[in-house]
Write a protein that holds these residues in place. Structure first.
Motif, PDB file in Angstrom:
ATOM      1  N   ARG A 153     -46.423 -40.394 -77.467  1.00 36.89           N
ATOM      2  CA  ARG A 153     -46.627 -41.199 -76.537  1.00 36.89           C
ATOM      3  C   ARG A 153     -48.378 -41.583 -76.884  1.00 36.89           C
ATOM      4  N   ALA A 154     -48.781 -42.450 -75.997  1.00 35.13           N
ATOM      5  CA  ALA A 154     -49.841 -43.387 -76.190  1.00 35.13           C
ATOM      6  C   ALA A 154     -51.050 -42.179 -75.462  1.00 35.13           C
ATOM      7  N   ASP A 155     -51.549 -41.263 -74.896  1.00 34.91           N
ATOM      8  CA  ASP A 155     -51.838 -40.480 -74.804  1.00 34.91           C
ATOM      9  C   ASP A 155     -51.967 -39.224 -75.276  1.00 34.91           C
ATOM     10  N   GLY A 156     -51.090 -38.805 -77.013  1.00 33.93           N
ATOM     11  CA  GLY A 156     -50.880 -38.040 -78.196  1.00 33.93           C
ATOM     12  C   GLY A 156     -50.279 -36.831 -77.882  1.00 33.93           C
ATOM     13  N   THR A 157     -49.024 -37.160 -76.526  1.00 30.34           N
ATOM     14  CA  THR A 157     -48.513 -36.023 -76.499  1.00 30.34           C
ATOM     15  C   THR A 157     -47.345 -36.299 -77.279  1.00 30.34           C
ATOM     16  N   ARG A 162     -50.033 -31.881 -78.482  1.00 34.25           N
ATOM     17  CA  ARG A 162     -50.999 -32.290 -78.595  1.00 34.25           C
ATOM     18  C   ARG A 162     -50.572 -32.514 -80.654  1.00 34.25           C
ATOM     19  N   ALA A 164     -52.957 -35.279 -83.412  1.00 34.86           N
ATOM     20  CA  ALA A 164     -53.926 -35.910 -83.146  1.00 34.86           C
ATOM     21  C   ALA A 164     -54.339 -36.564 -84.616  1.00 34.86           C
TER      22      ALA A 164
END
Length: 165
Positions: free
Chosen positions: A113-117, A160, A162
């Motif tokens: 996802r865009a939130d990194g999850t 997550r 990154a």
């Protein structure tokens, strides 16, 4: 060898996920190891089992993303490919569909996802399959790893992901 130098030839393809038709050919001069070194980055996945770092190749263009890891048999346990940004032309996250056509190695496909999850993990995808593998929701990146690595390392949906952007 071209002019006494090693060269890497890339056949670019277009399509959804790894699908496509050959449309152009480019030659990059220099030793293949040096070319690959410029195209990798560290990706860290952090979850309940701790953090794990992968050294992955980047697929940033439509052609690179269409080809993905097709034809590859040299994948390392802590290697893989990051499709980012996805889609390469920018825009809002969208549902992604990948396939395994021309891919001889089972892969774990992580949709991010865009939130990194991690939204979805397609584990041990079937080599050479043309069946679509869907993210099932809009995503901003995709990480392909050697099949079975997510289970081996306890990586799960919601963990997550990154990398340096």
């Amino acid at each position: 060898m071209i002019g006494g130098k090693a060269a890497l030839v890339l056949v670019a393809v277009l399509g959804v996920g790894a699908a496509g038709v050959a449309v152009q050919q480019g030659v990059f001069s220099g030793p293949p190891a040096a070319i690959a070194a410029k195209r990798t980055l560290a990706v860290t996945i952090t979850g309940a089992q701790g953090a794990h770092v992968f050294d992955v190749e980047r697929a940033t263009t439509s052609a690179e993303q269409a080809r993905g890891l097709m034809y590859r048999t040299d994948l390392k346990p802590d290697g893989g490919m990051l499709f980012w940004p996805y889609p390469p032309e920018g825009g809002a996250p969208r549902v992604a569909n990948f396939w395994m056509k021309n891919t001889p190695t089972p892969l774990d496909i992580l949709f991010i996802r865009a939130d990194g999850t991690i939204a979805t993990i397609a584990e041990n995808t079937v080599p050479f399959s043309e069946a679509p593998v869907s993210s099932r929701e809009p995503i901003a990146a995709v990480l392909e790893l050697v099949g079975g690595r997510t289970a081996d390392l306890g990586i799960a949906e919601g963990d997550r992901v990154a990398w340096a952007k």
